[in-house]
Design a protein around this motif. Structure first.
Motif, PDB file in Angstrom:
ATOM      1  N   ALA A  65       0.678  -1.266   0.079  1.00 36.20           N
ATOM      2  CA  ALA A  65      -0.007   0.028  -0.016  1.00 36.20           C
ATOM      3  C   ALA A  65       0.833   1.244  -0.080  1.00 36.20           C
ATOM      4  O   ALA A  65       0.399   2.182  -0.419  1.00 36.20           O
ATOM      5  N   THR A  66       2.217   1.182   0.407  1.00 30.65           N
ATOM      6  CA  THR A  66       2.854   2.279   0.478  1.00 30.65           C
ATOM      7  C   THR A  66       4.067   2.331  -0.391  1.00 30.65           C
ATOM      8  O   THR A  66       4.748   3.348  -0.503  1.00 30.65           O
ATOM      9  N   ALA A  67       4.066   1.624  -1.345  1.00 27.66           N
ATOM     10  CA  ALA A  67       5.052   1.605  -2.618  1.00 27.66           C
ATOM     11  C   ALA A  67       4.283   2.024  -3.770  1.00 27.66           C
ATOM     12  O   ALA A  67       3.183   1.754  -3.997  1.00 27.66           O
ATOM     13  N   LYS A  68       5.299   2.611  -4.438  1.00 25.76           N
ATOM     14  CA  LYS A  68       4.697   3.071  -5.833  1.00 25.76           C
ATOM     15  C   LYS A  68       5.294   2.352  -6.850  1.00 25.76           C
ATOM     16  O   LYS A  68       4.470   2.326  -7.764  1.00 25.76           O
ATOM     17  N   VAL A  69       6.298   1.570  -6.464  1.00 28.62           N
ATOM     18  CA  VAL A  69       6.614   0.593  -7.663  1.00 28.62           C
ATOM     19  C   VAL A  69       6.968  -0.808  -7.321  1.00 28.62           C
ATOM     20  O   VAL A  69       7.387  -0.982  -6.239  1.00 28.62           O
ATOM     21  N   PHE A  70       6.399  -1.782  -7.983  1.00 31.63           N
ATOM     22  CA  PHE A  70       6.789  -3.111  -7.676  1.00 31.63           C
ATOM     23  C   PHE A  70       7.782  -3.515  -8.802  1.00 31.63           C
ATOM     24  O   PHE A  70       7.350  -3.617 -10.203  1.00 31.63           O
ATOM     25  N   ALA A  71       8.718  -4.108  -8.412  1.00 36.80           N
ATOM     26  CA  ALA A  71       9.646  -4.614  -9.674  1.00 36.80           C
ATOM     27  C   ALA A  71       9.948  -6.177  -9.290  1.00 36.80           C
ATOM     28  O   ALA A  71       9.984  -6.854  -8.217  1.00 36.80           O
ATOM     29  N   LEU A  72       9.972  -6.856 -10.688  1.00 34.81           N
ATOM     30  CA  LEU A  72      10.191  -8.263 -10.557  1.00 34.81           C
ATOM     31  C   LEU A  72      11.210  -8.612 -11.749  1.00 34.81           C
ATOM     32  O   LEU A  72      11.283  -8.184 -12.749  1.00 34.81           O
ATOM     33  N   THR A  73      12.463  -9.351 -10.944  1.00 38.82           N
ATOM     34  CA  THR A  73      13.509  -9.377 -11.972  1.00 38.82           C
ATOM     35  C   THR A  73      13.604 -10.912 -12.477  1.00 38.82           C
ATOM     36  O   THR A  73      14.633 -11.177 -12.938  1.00 38.82           O
ATOM     37  N   SER A  74      12.632 -11.627 -12.253  1.00 41.25           N
ATOM     38  CA  SER A  74      12.649 -13.012 -12.544  1.00 41.25           C
ATOM     39  C   SER A  74      13.206 -13.337 -13.831  1.00 41.25           C
ATOM     40  O   SER A  74      12.938 -12.843 -14.828  1.00 41.25           O
ATOM     41  N   ARG A  75      14.037 -14.468 -14.090  1.00 35.41           N
ATOM     42  CA  ARG A  75      14.177 -14.751 -15.256  1.00 35.41           C
ATOM     43  C   ARG A  75      13.304 -15.868 -15.815  1.00 35.41           C
ATOM     44  O   ARG A  75      13.221 -16.323 -16.990  1.00 35.41           O
ATOM     45  N   TYR A  76      12.595 -16.462 -15.101  1.00 36.50           N
ATOM     46  CA  TYR A  76      11.348 -17.346 -15.703  1.00 36.50           C
ATOM     47  C   TYR A  76      10.251 -17.265 -14.494  1.00 36.50           C
ATOM     48  O   TYR A  76      10.563 -17.182 -13.532  1.00 36.50           O
ATOM     49  N   GLU A  77       8.793 -17.366 -14.912  1.00 41.64           N
ATOM     50  CA  GLU A  77       7.967 -17.487 -14.125  1.00 41.64           C
ATOM     51  C   GLU A  77       6.705 -18.094 -14.615  1.00 41.64           C
ATOM     52  O   GLU A  77       6.669 -17.831 -15.905  1.00 41.64           O
ATOM     53  N   GLY A  78       5.643 -18.514 -13.953  1.00 41.30           N
ATOM     54  CA  GLY A  78       4.396 -18.726 -14.649  1.00 41.30           C
ATOM     55  C   GLY A  78       3.495 -17.478 -14.471  1.00 41.30           C
ATOM     56  O   GLY A  78       3.719 -16.799 -15.298  1.00 41.30           O
ATOM     57  N   PHE A  79       2.569 -17.344 -13.526  1.00 44.35           N
ATOM     58  CA  PHE A  79       1.935 -16.396 -13.168  1.00 44.35           C
ATOM     59  C   PHE A  79       2.158 -16.039 -11.741  1.00 44.35           C
ATOM     60  O   PHE A  79       1.262 -16.469 -11.012  1.00 44.35           O
ATOM     61  N   PRO A  80       3.287 -15.230 -11.427  1.00 42.07           N
ATOM     62  CA  PRO A  80       3.373 -14.879  -9.896  1.00 42.07           C
ATOM     63  C   PRO A  80       2.311 -14.141  -9.128  1.00 42.07           C
ATOM     64  O   PRO A  80       1.914 -13.052  -9.704  1.00 42.07           O
ATOM     65  N   LEU A  81       1.792 -14.702  -8.035  1.00 38.05           N
ATOM     66  CA  LEU A  81       0.811 -13.884  -7.452  1.00 38.05           C
ATOM     67  C   LEU A  81       1.108 -12.753  -6.911  1.00 38.05           C
ATOM     68  O   LEU A  81       0.201 -11.661  -6.458  1.00 38.05           O
ATOM     69  N   VAL A  82       2.277 -12.516  -6.785  1.00 35.22           N
ATOM     70  CA  VAL A  82       2.823 -11.086  -6.106  1.00 35.22           C
ATOM     71  C   VAL A  82       2.342 -10.010  -6.973  1.00 35.22           C
ATOM     72  O   VAL A  82       2.291  -8.899  -6.751  1.00 35.22           O
ATOM     73  N   LEU A  83       2.322 -10.286  -8.289  1.00 34.27           N
ATOM     74  CA  LEU A  83       2.033  -9.231  -9.265  1.00 34.27           C
ATOM     75  C   LEU A  83       0.575  -8.809  -8.995  1.00 34.27           C
ATOM     76  O   LEU A  83       0.179  -7.591  -9.291  1.00 34.27           O
ATOM     77  N   THR A  84      -0.346  -9.742  -8.974  1.00 41.13           N
ATOM     78  CA  THR A  84      -1.811  -9.268  -8.667  1.00 41.13           C
ATOM     79  C   THR A  84      -1.733  -8.772  -7.458  1.00 41.13           C
ATOM     80  O   THR A  84      -2.547  -7.772  -7.330  1.00 41.13           O
ATOM     81  N   GLU A  85      -1.110  -8.861  -6.365  1.00 47.60           N
ATOM     82  CA  GLU A  85      -1.151  -8.015  -5.148  1.00 47.60           C
ATOM     83  C   GLU A  85      -0.649  -6.689  -5.302  1.00 47.60           C
ATOM     84  O   GLU A  85      -1.356  -5.935  -4.849  1.00 47.60           O
ATOM     85  N   ALA A  86       0.328  -6.621  -6.247  1.00 50.87           N
ATOM     86  CA  ALA A  86       0.771  -5.310  -6.362  1.00 50.87           C
ATOM     87  C   ALA A  86      -0.007  -4.427  -7.158  1.00 50.87           C
ATOM     88  O   ALA A  86      -0.456  -3.158  -6.974  1.00 50.87           O
ATOM     89  N   ALA A  87      -0.967  -4.982  -8.166  1.00 54.79           N
ATOM     90  CA  ALA A  87      -1.760  -4.459  -8.856  1.00 54.79           C
ATOM     91  C   ALA A  87      -3.165  -4.028  -8.029  1.00 54.79           C
ATOM     92  O   ALA A  87      -3.747  -2.969  -8.354  1.00 54.79           O
TER      93      ALA A  87
END
Length: 365
Positions: free
Chosen positions: A263-285
């Motif tokens: 809630a207090t972050a402006k940017v979420f960064a993901l540097t993964s070399r491979y992923e399926g569908f990481p749930l952390v992205l939906t939490e960031a959204a």
């Protein structure tokens, strides 16, 4: 009442809440299913009553000390207790389990395979037997539009595939987004220091970015691999000025505390070399965080063709630095996009709506 069984023998604390437990939990809470998770007793699951109240858990007995035989033994005596069987990932074991349920119930029970796929699915060449078993499953779904389009165009798995993304949940209460509470923070969450997550790329990029910008901070949340700890030590030794700007919190299991970081972050960064569908992205959204990520198929769906985020080539920390500069120089853009992104996420990646889709797919004729 429809009865839903999710089989995931290796479910742990993290898997249960964030991954495999969410679909059966939402089906129970929102769609009046009786939901059960079948797994070995890998944890005390003390948080069940609080976090996923109503989700039942059945402990798999290690009779044969073999995952396939243990589950088959359970299904042999309990298959009539459930209307829908769900499994995760394309494997020989899961194909056999789904086929067993269909044969023993004379096709009266429904089966659902969630592929939980990464790039390997694009190169997977199933045998004729595998294709036959896949066709016997009622629903086979994939999590992003890229794989969905490719698999249906090529018919690589010998059948049509459905699109069912991953999502987020808010306990039925959407919290209003207050951009004024957001700080100049870049956030990442995951297993820190694994080859997959490429945390070192994020750290190197922030080091270079910090020379040009003194206002932003980096928060890194998650369990830290032992092999990565020397990197952290050397990182701060070589960059003592970053000790107050880069924070490694370790794992945060309290959901409310973790949500405050989003809630207090402006940017979420993901540097993964491979992923399926990481749930952390939906939490960031969910919290309207602008997403900067490696160019992964699931990310494209979530950020709506680079509207709510930016992508960069894998392992390219210089490109990532440029994106950090671009975003930090456009504070008004972030303020404008944040509430728009949250609304977009609720429309397309909200678990209750996704589970309504699953319900329709399972019971279609």
């Amino acid at each position: 009442m429809k009865r839903f069984l999710t089989i995931f023998p290796i479910a742990t604390n993290v898997h249960l809440i964030k991954d495999v437990g969410m679909i059966p939990y939402i089906l129970h809470k929102e769609l009046n299913y009786e939901s059960t998770l079948l797994c070995y007793k890998n944890d005390d699951y003390y948080y069940l009553e609080k976090e996923v109240k109503g989700l039942k858990i059945e402990y798999l007995k290690k009779i044969f000390h073999n995952q396939l035989f243990d589950v088959l033994f359970f299904l042999l005596f309990n298959r009539r207790e459930y209307d829908v069987l769900q499994v995760y990932q394309l494997s020989r074991i899961n194909l056999i389990l789904c086929f067993f349920v269909k044969i023993c119930s004379f096709n009266k029970r429904k089966t659902y395979l969630k592929l939980d796929a990464d790039d390997q699915v694009l190169n997977y060449l199933p045998s004729k037997i595998t294709k036959y078993l896949l066709r016997k499953i009622d629903v086979v779904s994939v999590e992003n539009q890229t794989y969905f389009a490719y698999l249906n165009l090529t018919m690589q798995l010998g059948r049509k595939i459905d699109y069912v993304p991953n999502g987020f949940y808010d306990d039925g209460v959407q919290k209003p987004l207050n951009f004024n509470k957001k700080e100049n923070k870049i956030l990442t969450v995951g297993r820190i220091g694994t080859k997959q997550k490429a945390t070192e790329i994020l750290c190197k990029a922030f080091k270079k970015f910090s020379i040009y910008n003194q206002d932003w901070r980096l928060e890194i949340i998650g369990p830290i691999e032992n092999e990565f700890k020397p990197f952290i030590t050397n990182y701060f030794k070589q960059n003592p000025d970053l000790r107050d700007r880069v924070t490694f919190t370790g794992p945060i299991n309290n959901r409310k505390v973790l949500e405050n970081y989003y809630a207090t972050a402006k940017v979420f960064a993901l540097t993964s070399r491979y992923e399926g569908f990481p749930l952390v992205l939906t939490e960031a959204a969910k919290f309207g965080c602008f997403i900067i990520s490696t160019d992964l198929p699931a990310v494209k769906d979530l950020i709506d063709d680079n509207h709510y985020g930016k992508v960069f080539p894998i392992d390219d920390d210089n490109y990532l630095v440029d994106l950090f500069k671009e975003i930090s120089n456009n504070p008004h853009l972030l303020e404008k996009l944040s509430p728009e992104f949250q609304s977009f996420a609720y429309e397309h990646f909200y678990w209750p709506e996704i589970c309504k889709t699953i319900d329709k797919l399972v019971w279609r004729k």
